[in-house]
Design a protein around this motif. Structure first.
Motif, PDB file in Angstrom:
ATOM      1  N   GLU A 124       0.826  -1.202   0.000  1.00 27.04           N
ATOM      2  CA  GLU A 124       0.000   0.000   0.000  1.00 27.04           C
ATOM      3  C   GLU A 124       0.868   1.262   0.000  1.00 27.04           C
ATOM      4  OE1 GLU A 124      -3.224   0.467  -0.275  1.00 27.04           O
ATOM      5  OE2 GLU A 124      -3.568  -1.669  -0.531  1.00 27.04           O
ATOM      6  N   ILE A 125       1.950   1.189   0.819  1.00 26.57           N
ATOM      7  CA  ILE A 125       2.858   2.340   0.876  1.00 26.57           C
ATOM      8  C   ILE A 125       3.520   2.565  -0.476  1.00 26.57           C
ATOM      9  CG2 ILE A 125       5.045   3.165   1.845  1.00 26.57           C
ATOM     10  CD1 ILE A 125       4.230   1.861   4.493  1.00 26.57           C
ATOM     11  N   ALA A 126       3.956   1.443  -1.116  1.00 25.97           N
ATOM     12  CA  ALA A 126       4.565   1.560  -2.440  1.00 25.97           C
ATOM     13  C   ALA A 126       3.573   2.143  -3.446  1.00 25.97           C
ATOM     14  CB  ALA A 126       5.051   0.189  -2.909  1.00 25.97           C
ATOM     15  N   LYS A 127       2.333   1.689  -3.352  1.00 23.87           N
ATOM     16  CA  LYS A 127       1.292   2.201  -4.247  1.00 23.87           C
ATOM     17  C   LYS A 127       1.061   3.691  -4.017  1.00 23.87           C
ATOM     18  CE  LYS A 127      -3.529   1.390  -5.574  1.00 23.87           C
ATOM     19  NZ  LYS A 127      -4.749   0.573  -5.310  1.00 23.87           N
ATOM     20  N   LEU A 128       1.001   4.084  -2.736  1.00 19.64           N
ATOM     21  CA  LEU A 128       0.806   5.504  -2.407  1.00 19.64           C
ATOM     22  C   LEU A 128       1.999   6.339  -2.855  1.00 19.64           C
ATOM     23  CD1 LEU A 128      -0.771   5.187   1.151  1.00 19.64           C
ATOM     24  CD2 LEU A 128      -1.929   5.870  -0.958  1.00 19.64           C
ATOM     25  N   GLY A 169       3.893   5.672  -5.365  1.00 25.80           N
ATOM     26  CA  GLY A 169       3.765   5.818  -6.816  1.00 25.80           C
ATOM     27  C   GLY A 169       2.777   6.906  -7.179  1.00 25.80           C
ATOM     28  N   GLN A 170       1.645   6.939  -6.459  1.00 29.71           N
ATOM     29  CA  GLN A 170       0.649   7.977  -6.714  1.00 29.71           C
ATOM     30  C   GLN A 170       1.197   9.349  -6.368  1.00 29.71           C
ATOM     31  OE1 GLN A 170      -2.742   6.768  -4.423  1.00 29.71           O
ATOM     32  NE2 GLN A 170      -3.344   5.153  -5.853  1.00 29.71           N
ATOM     33  N   ILE A 171       1.950   9.407  -5.262  1.00 32.64           N
ATOM     34  CA  ILE A 171       2.546  10.684  -4.860  1.00 32.64           C
ATOM     35  C   ILE A 171       3.542  11.163  -5.916  1.00 32.64           C
ATOM     36  CG2 ILE A 171       4.123  11.751  -3.193  1.00 32.64           C
ATOM     37  CD1 ILE A 171       2.787  10.038  -1.028  1.00 32.64           C
ATOM     38  N   GLU A 172       4.329  10.220  -6.449  1.00 30.07           N
ATOM     39  CA  GLU A 172       5.305  10.578  -7.486  1.00 30.07           C
ATOM     40  C   GLU A 172       4.614  11.105  -8.744  1.00 30.07           C
ATOM     41  OE1 GLU A 172       9.003   8.517  -9.967  1.00 30.07           O
ATOM     42  OE2 GLU A 172       7.997   7.447  -8.345  1.00 30.07           O
ATOM     43  N   VAL A 173       3.509  10.433  -9.118  1.00 27.98           N
ATOM     44  CA  VAL A 173       2.745  10.890 -10.285  1.00 27.98           C
ATOM     45  C   VAL A 173       2.183  12.284 -10.038  1.00 27.98           C
ATOM     46  CG1 VAL A 173       0.683  10.484 -11.668  1.00 27.98           C
ATOM     47  CG2 VAL A 173       2.176   8.578 -11.088  1.00 27.98           C
ATOM     48  N   LEU A 174       1.590  12.480  -8.848  1.00 30.44           N
ATOM     49  CA  LEU A 174       1.014  13.785  -8.521  1.00 30.44           C
ATOM     50  C   LEU A 174       2.093  14.862  -8.457  1.00 30.44           C
ATOM     51  CD1 LEU A 174      -1.586  12.768  -5.784  1.00 30.44           C
ATOM     52  CD2 LEU A 174      -2.058  13.481  -8.128  1.00 30.44           C
ATOM     53  N   ALA A 195       4.620  19.525 -10.779  1.00 23.61           N
ATOM     54  CA  ALA A 195       5.792  20.216 -11.325  1.00 23.61           C
ATOM     55  C   ALA A 195       5.523  20.700 -12.745  1.00 23.61           C
ATOM     56  CB  ALA A 195       6.997  19.272 -11.304  1.00 23.61           C
ATOM     57  N   ASN A 196       4.864  19.838 -13.542  1.00 22.87           N
ATOM     58  CA  ASN A 196       4.531  20.236 -14.916  1.00 22.87           C
ATOM     59  C   ASN A 196       3.541  21.396 -14.933  1.00 22.87           C
ATOM     60  OD1 ASN A 196       6.183  18.267 -16.017  1.00 22.87           O
ATOM     61  ND2 ASN A 196       4.552  16.743 -16.128  1.00 22.87           N
TER      62      ASN A 196
END
Length: 252
Positions: free
Chosen positions: A78-82, A84-89, A94-95
């Protein structure tokens, strides 16, 4: 299938262990020996019970540990999934921030292009808008290229659109010259009169009067020409146009 608790299993084991030996040798042992055997058997049962309890506890601990490991693994997933979502967000943020920055830089550049600029026109400071500057330059370029008709239309449009422009006096003056180049002396005189009346302090005013005098002369209006030259010399005696006007006056 029947399930036994640790306490129940220990009790059953104790009863079984105590019953079988005693029953088999009841006739062979006296009371002291019987009590001694019971004590020994009870000790063995206690030992077996402790061992069994330890094994059951170990099994329970292992089960709990496995459960904790499973929960830990799920939590890490779950932490890894979160993450990943945090990295995407974070990447999207940034964009978005970069796009916003680029937008404001572009907007600031566009606004700066639209902002008036302080320039010097005939010795005076004036704020000139980019569109105003472009219109004046285009009209003047038409005059310089010899397209006097187009220049007259563009200059007339300019003075109507920008009556308070720092270029207004110059535009009106060149409008008169455009009419003169088209041999329309009446329109030329009218245009130059506006320069003299509306912009009397402009350096172009004296030249406008000199042009008016030339137009009167071409119209065979000697009186109008002389009157204009006299007025020019009186109003702007130190100008180069006044010097030319003196030369044009008939010698006495």
């Amino acid at each position: 299938m029947t399930t036994f608790s640790k306490a129940g299993l220990a009790t059953a084991l104790m009863a079984a262990c105590a019953y079988l030996p005693l029953h088999a040798s009841a006739g062979l042992l006296d009371d002291d020996e019987a009590r001694k055997a019971i004590i020994e058997l009870r000790s063995k049962v206690d030992s077996v019970t402790r061992d069994l309890g330890a094994r059951l506890d170990a099994k329970a601990d292992k089960t709990s540990t496995l459960d904790l490991l499973n929960q830990h693994e799920q939590t890490m997933q779950e932490i890894a999934k979160l993450r990943g979502q945090i990295e995407v967000l974070a990447n999207e943020l940034a964009n978005a921030q970069k796009r916003q920055k680029d937008f404001y830089v572009d907007l600031d550049g566009r606004l700066r292009k639209l902002e008036p600029r302080q320039i010097t026109i005939d010795g005076k400071e004036a704020a000139v808008e980019p569109s105003e500057q472009n219109s004046y330059d285009a009209a003047l370029q038409q005059f310089k290229s010899g397209d006097y008709k187009a220049a007259a239309g563009a200059l007339d449009a300019f003075v109507k659109r920008y009556p308070d422009s720092g270029y207004a006096a110059n535009a009106q003056y060149w409008l008169g010259n455009a009419h003169y180049a088209l041999r329309d002396c009446k329109s030329a005189i009218a245009a130059q009169q506006v320069v003299v009346k509306t912009y009397p302090d402009s350096p172009k005013a004296a030249d406008a009067m000199l042009n008016m005098a030339s137009c009167y002369a071409e119209l065979k209006d000697k009186a109008g020409a002389k009157k204009t030259l006299d007025a020019l010399i009186a109003r702007y005696p130190d100008s180069s146009a006044a010097h030319t006007a003196r030369e044009r006056q008939p010698k006495k």
